[in-house]
Scaffold this active site. Structure first.
Site, PDB file in Angstrom:
ATOM      1  N   HIS A  46       6.872  -9.004  -5.191  1.00  0.00           N
ATOM      2  CA  HIS A  46       5.244  -9.345  -5.160  1.00  0.00           C
ATOM      3  C   HIS A  46       4.846  -8.469  -6.433  1.00  0.00           C
ATOM      4  O   HIS A  46       5.297  -7.260  -6.515  1.00  0.00           O
ATOM      5  CB  HIS A  46       4.644  -9.087  -3.931  1.00  0.00           C
ATOM      6  CG  HIS A  46       3.129  -9.211  -3.928  1.00  0.00           C
ATOM      7  ND1 HIS A  46       2.558 -10.365  -4.571  1.00  0.00           N
ATOM      8  CD2 HIS A  46       2.138  -8.608  -3.477  1.00  0.00           C
ATOM      9  CE1 HIS A  46       1.164 -10.366  -4.308  1.00  0.00           C
ATOM     10  NE2 HIS A  46       0.885  -9.252  -3.532  1.00  0.00           N
ATOM     11  N   GLU A  71      -6.846 -28.951  20.602  1.00  0.00           N
ATOM     12  CA  GLU A  71      -7.565 -29.750  19.383  1.00  0.00           C
ATOM     13  C   GLU A  71      -7.623 -28.992  18.039  1.00  0.00           C
ATOM     14  O   GLU A  71      -7.475 -29.548  16.804  1.00  0.00           O
ATOM     15  CB  GLU A  71      -8.817 -30.122  19.687  1.00  0.00           C
ATOM     16  CG  GLU A  71      -8.816 -31.245  20.820  1.00  0.00           C
ATOM     17  CD  GLU A  71      -7.968 -32.436  20.658  1.00  0.00           C
ATOM     18  OE1 GLU A  71      -7.550 -32.785  19.538  1.00  0.00           O
ATOM     19  OE2 GLU A  71      -7.440 -32.889  21.548  1.00  0.00           O
ATOM     20  N   GLU A 131       0.828  -1.360  -0.007  1.00  0.00           N
ATOM     21  CA  GLU A 131      -0.014   0.163   0.062  1.00  0.00           C
ATOM     22  C   GLU A 131       0.679   1.210   0.268  1.00  0.00           C
ATOM     23  O   GLU A 131       0.373   2.386  -0.134  1.00  0.00           O
ATOM     24  CB  GLU A 131      -1.020  -0.081   1.169  1.00  0.00           C
ATOM     25  CG  GLU A 131      -0.385   0.177   2.679  1.00  0.00           C
ATOM     26  CD  GLU A 131       0.072  -1.204   3.094  1.00  0.00           C
ATOM     27  OE1 GLU A 131       0.525  -1.342   4.334  1.00  0.00           O
ATOM     28  OE2 GLU A 131       0.282  -2.417   2.445  1.00  0.00           O
TER      29      GLU A 131
END
Length: 333
Positions: A108, A227, A84
């Site tokens: 990128h 979990e 940005e």
């Protein structure tokens, strides 16, 4: 089959005698700059005059200058600033010094692909994108190895842009592991989709939804954390090492049966349709437009959601449990 390149395909001689300016000294900036320096190349870091990273870069033995000064003296300019911020910095401090024959480098493709940066026709524009966080780019290089990467050429003014991209990839260690040839379009769109639908957005929501389901059903938050979040790394490590089949081979038959029977009830046909919508919004520029606008108005949605999610019970439970696990590295260690 996609084309892969390795050390034998690249030559650092193309970069000898040239100055490489690395704009930014964050995760990728510090890693790429130090690797280039250790590869015997001439590197200068471009930073704001008041940047807190100025002294860090100097302490690493790197030359440091303002962004404009670094751009003026560089032959290759690697922009490793947040997406940005890149366009604004480019227009004000880099573009005036981007003379014919220079190279503009990215890790990128966001700003090139979505037209936020439009380089002059007489410069090379290429991308070298390590597929790893910066600390691993640096660590693996120091160990004599490297991380895989992507290379792409947007503009080949000199006729040597591909060779220069390979040389740069070699300088940061990526050709040791192999680099894959791609395009700015493909890298940008697949990277954003992976982050949003799977790696970050998808996983974050899946973890919280699983945790909430167990806690709302009366189970201990600590058990739900183990979990649905803690054990995720163990499963991902298996997938990383040998794919989904390796993971299934390593888990119990009960777990594998649950995987095969229940997975499609979680990722339904409707979920897959939504994934296609997400991809379409990336492809047509909707996501990019929304993200750039969000920054222009000081990130109201971004900041509000970030604050809200930071207060989710899984964060408090996780912090308490991780404090009891000395084997987990703390942030900054």
């Amino acid at each position: 089959m996609a084309k892969m390149y390795y050390d034998s395909d690249a030559s650092l001689e193309l970069l000898q005698g040239k100055t490489i300016a690395v704009m930014g000294y964050g995760s990728q900036g510090h890693a790429q700059a130090q690797n280039l320096k250790d590869s015997g190349l001439n590197v200068v870091i471009g930073l704001r005059a008041d940047s807190r990273r100025w002294k860090q870069a100097e302490a690493a033995g790197l030359k440091v200058a303002t962004v404009a000064e670094a751009a003026a003296q560089a032959d290759l300019i690697q922009i490793l600033l947040p997406d940005e911020r890149q366009a604004s910095v480019y227009e004000k401090e880099i573009k005036p010094h981007l003379t014919a024959g220079k190279c503009l480098v990215f890790s990128h493709g966001f700003n090139i692909h979505f037209g936020q940066i439009v380089p002059p026709a007489d410069v090379d524009v290429f991308m070298v994108a390590p597929k790893s966080p910066g600390h691993l780019v640096r660590r693996t290089y120091e160990e004599g190895a490297g991380v895989p990467g992507l290379i792409a050429v947007h503009q080949d003014a000199s006729g040597r842009a591909y060779d220069l991209a390979l040389a740069y990839a070699k300088g940061i260690g990526c050709t040791r592991a192999g680099v894959l040839e791609t395009t700015f379009k493909e890298e940008t769109e697949t990277d954003l989709f992976g982050e949003q639908a799977v790696l970050c957005g998808g996983v974050s929501e899946l973890i919280r939804a699983g945790f909430d389901t167990l806690v709302e059903a009366g189970y201990q938050p600590e058990s739900a954390y183990f979990e649905c979040l803690h054990e995720l790394k163990l499963i991902v490590d298996l997938i990383y090492e040998g794919g989904i089949s390796r993971m299934r081979y390593s888990i119990s038959d009960t777990a594998e049966y649950g995987d095969m029977m229940i997975g499609k009830r979680i990722i339904t046909d409707e979920t897959r349709k939504e994934m296609k919508k997400v991809l379409a919004e990336i492809q047509d520029g909707t996501f990019a437009k929304n993200w750039l606008l969000e920054n222009q108005i000081n990130r109201p949605s971004f900041n509000a959601i970030e604050r809200k999610d930071a207060e989710h019970p899984i964060e408090k439970v996780g912090a308490e449990l991780r404090a009891m696990m000395p084997f987990i590295k703390k942030p900054g260690e």
